[in-house]
Scaffold this active site. Structure first.
Site, short mmCIF file in Angstrom:
data_model
loop_
_atom_site.label_atom_id
_atom_site.label_comp_id
_atom_site.label_asym_id
_atom_site.label_seq_id
_atom_site.Cartn_x
_atom_site.Cartn_y
_atom_site.Cartn_z
N ARG A 1 -14.99 1.64 1.15
CA ARG A 1 -13.90 1.51 0.33
C ARG A 1 -14.24 0.85 -0.82
NH1 ARG A 1 -10.17 -2.31 0.39
NH2 ARG A 1 -10.08 -2.57 2.67
N HIS B 1 -7.53 -1.89 -0.32
CA HIS B 1 -6.83 -1.20 0.37
C HIS B 1 -5.68 -0.48 0.07
CE1 HIS B 1 -5.09 0.37 4.02
NE2 HIS B 1 -3.66 -0.41 3.53
N TYR C 1 -11.23 -11.35 0.98
CA TYR C 1 -12.05 -11.15 2.38
C TYR C 1 -13.27 -10.49 2.55
CZ TYR C 1 -9.60 -6.66 2.08
OH TYR C 1 -9.03 -5.34 1.45
C1 LIG Z 1 0.60 2.23 13.63
C2 LIG Z 1 0.40 1.35 12.46
N1 LIG Z 1 -0.07 -0.11 12.58
C3 LIG Z 1 -0.12 -0.64 11.58
C4 LIG Z 1 -0.24 -0.04 10.21
C5 LIG Z 1 -0.12 -0.89 8.68
N2 LIG Z 1 -1.59 -0.33 8.24
C6 LIG Z 1 -1.75 0.23 7.45
S1 LIG Z 1 -2.94 0.84 6.94
C7 LIG Z 1 -3.88 -0.41 7.96
C8 LIG Z 1 -5.28 -0.41 7.98
C9 LIG Z 1 -6.00 0.96 8.45
O1 LIG Z 1 -7.41 0.64 8.23
P1 LIG Z 1 -8.28 2.03 8.78
O2 LIG Z 1 -7.74 2.94 9.66
O3 LIG Z 1 -9.56 1.77 8.82
O4 LIG Z 1 -8.05 3.03 7.36
P2 LIG Z 1 -8.50 2.71 5.93
O5 LIG Z 1 -7.06 2.08 5.17
O6 LIG Z 1 -9.39 1.72 5.74
O7 LIG Z 1 -8.67 4.04 5.21
C10 LIG Z 1 -2.95 -0.91 8.62
C11 LIG Z 1 -3.07 -1.97 9.89
C12 LIG Z 1 0.18 1.24 10.04
N3 LIG Z 1 0.26 1.77 8.98
N4 LIG Z 1 0.31 2.16 11.27
#
Ligand SMILES: Cc1ncc(C[n+]2csc(CCOP(=O)(O)OP(=O)(O)O)c2C)c(N)n1
Ligand SMILES: [Mg+2]
Length: 350
Positions: free
Chosen positions: A252, A256, A265
């Site tokens: 990415r 985020h 970070y």
């Molecule tokens: C069940 C749940 N827990 C926490 C969140 C908060 N949250 C949103 S995005 C994220 C990180 C996700 O990372 P990843 O799965 O690697 O996807 P990326 O954003 O890197 O594409 C978190 C913890 C959420 N949306 N859903």
């Protein structure tokens, strides 16, 4: 070909320098140029939504920069009636399947949009991490029961693989041989949590073994490699041979979301190393080297895409405000009586 793939090595067709190291899929030049245009579209669209958010004209947005090849490559092999259940990061996968850019813009603005039409066979973008993997398996099982030839593809991030839903989905799909492909976009980070904190195994794709699923690791910044691997896994699912777990290794490049500051970070050195693996630059070099594209066409195409997106933004900004009654209308095919009453109360009060 999946037999040749393993989690031992990362499958690649084009190196970051544009050198061909794998078997090229036999695709017409127009197809390749159209994919290149889509990747540019994805990047310009993402940048534009970030800019709109900064000006208060868009809700919180999750940029896709750096992940264009994975997003496009996972959607490109699908037939129109195959199903896609993916997350907020896969906006380009949805656009390529014909979901309107306005649907995406409304969704990010916080509207209850009805533009995620059933005809495109795409579930609305999912925010609840990994929930879409269960929905994907549900769809795949329905297709199987009905004896339909279609398959489902579901996509989540590296962080989402730590969710119980992801594990439940893999287990159920493995046991019942659901016609589905699981794709993990391993972009290195789950907001500020690095990939190493999600699992102690070397590759996320290795986790398929524990559920009886073949897994493979692909260079997620290599469009042709992602296309090839997903096309094979889709063919496997369609032939009744069951699910596959694919890990696309990507990065990415942006934040985020527009609510995040990645400088807190991660290091500049990491960012610079990944900038050298840019998926669009790599594919562009390949097209230029083979005379499939020239610099002038490239420049013209970029201008066209920007103009197209400008028009979309103008249409978006002219849209009427959300009708609150719509909140009730998109969830159920048959609205339960208590919601019908609440809807009437709301309409009467507004
Ligand atoms: C069940 C749940 N827990 C926490 C969140 C908060 N949250 C949103 S995005 C994220 C990180 C996700 O990372 P990843 O799965 O690697 O996807 P990326 O954003 O890197 O594409 C978190 C913890 C959420 N949306 N859903
Ligand atoms: Mg991630």
């Amino acid at each position: 070909m999946l037999q040749d793939l393993s989690t031992e090595r990362m499958y690649q067709i084009l190196t970051p320098e544009g050198r061909v190291v794998g078997e090229l899929p036999d695709l017409p030049a127009e197809q390749l140029v159209s994919w290149y245009r889509w990747m540019i579209f994805g990047r310009v669209f993402s940048d534009r939504l970030v800019a709109l958010q900064r000006q208060g004209r868009m809700g919180t947005f999750t940029p896709l920069n750096g992940q264009e090849a994975a997003s496009l490559g996972l959607a490109a092999p699908l037939q129109p009636k195959d199903w896609l259940a993916a997350s907020y990061r896969e906006t380009l996968s949805y656009l390529v399947r014909g979901v309107s850019p306005l649907a995406i813009m409304e969704w990010y603005r916080g509207y209850i949009t009805q533009r995620f039409s059933r005809e495109k066979h795409c579930l609305p973008l999912q925010v609840v991490l990994a929930a879409q993997t269960l929905h994907g398996v549900g769809i795949a099982m329905a297709l199987k029961y009905e004896g339909k030839p279609e398959v489902a593809v579901t996509v989540c991030g590296d962080g989402a693989t730590s969710e119980p839903d992801f594990n439940d989905a893999l287990n159920f799909a493995g046991v019942f041989k659901a016609p589905i492909v699981f794709i993990v976009q391993n972009n290195g980070w789950a907001i500020s949590v690095p990939r190493q904190r999600q699992t102690a195994v070397e590759h996320i794709a290795c986790r398929g073994v524990g559920f009886g699923l073949p897994g493979c690791v692909v260079d997620g910044n290599d469009l042709l490699a992602v296309y090839r691997v997903v096309a094979d896994a889709v063919a496997r699912a369609r032939a009744g041979d069951g699910p596959t777990l694919i890990e696309a290794i990507t990065y990415r490049m942006g934040a985020h979301s527009t609510a995040d500051d990645p400088n807190k970070y991660r290091s500049q050195a990491e960012l610079q190393a990944w900038a050298k693996r840019d998926p669009i630059a790599r594919f562009r070099k390949f097209l230029l080297d083979r005379f499939i594209l020239d610099e002038r066409d490239d420049g013209r195409m970029c201008e066209e895409v920007k103009a197209e997106i400008q028009e979309i933004v103008e249409t978006y900004e002219a849209l009427p405000p959300q009708n609150p009654a719509q909140l009730f209308e998109v969830l159920y095919a048959d609205m339960p009586p208590q919601l019908q009453r609440q809807r009437l109360d709301m309409v009467a009060a507004s």
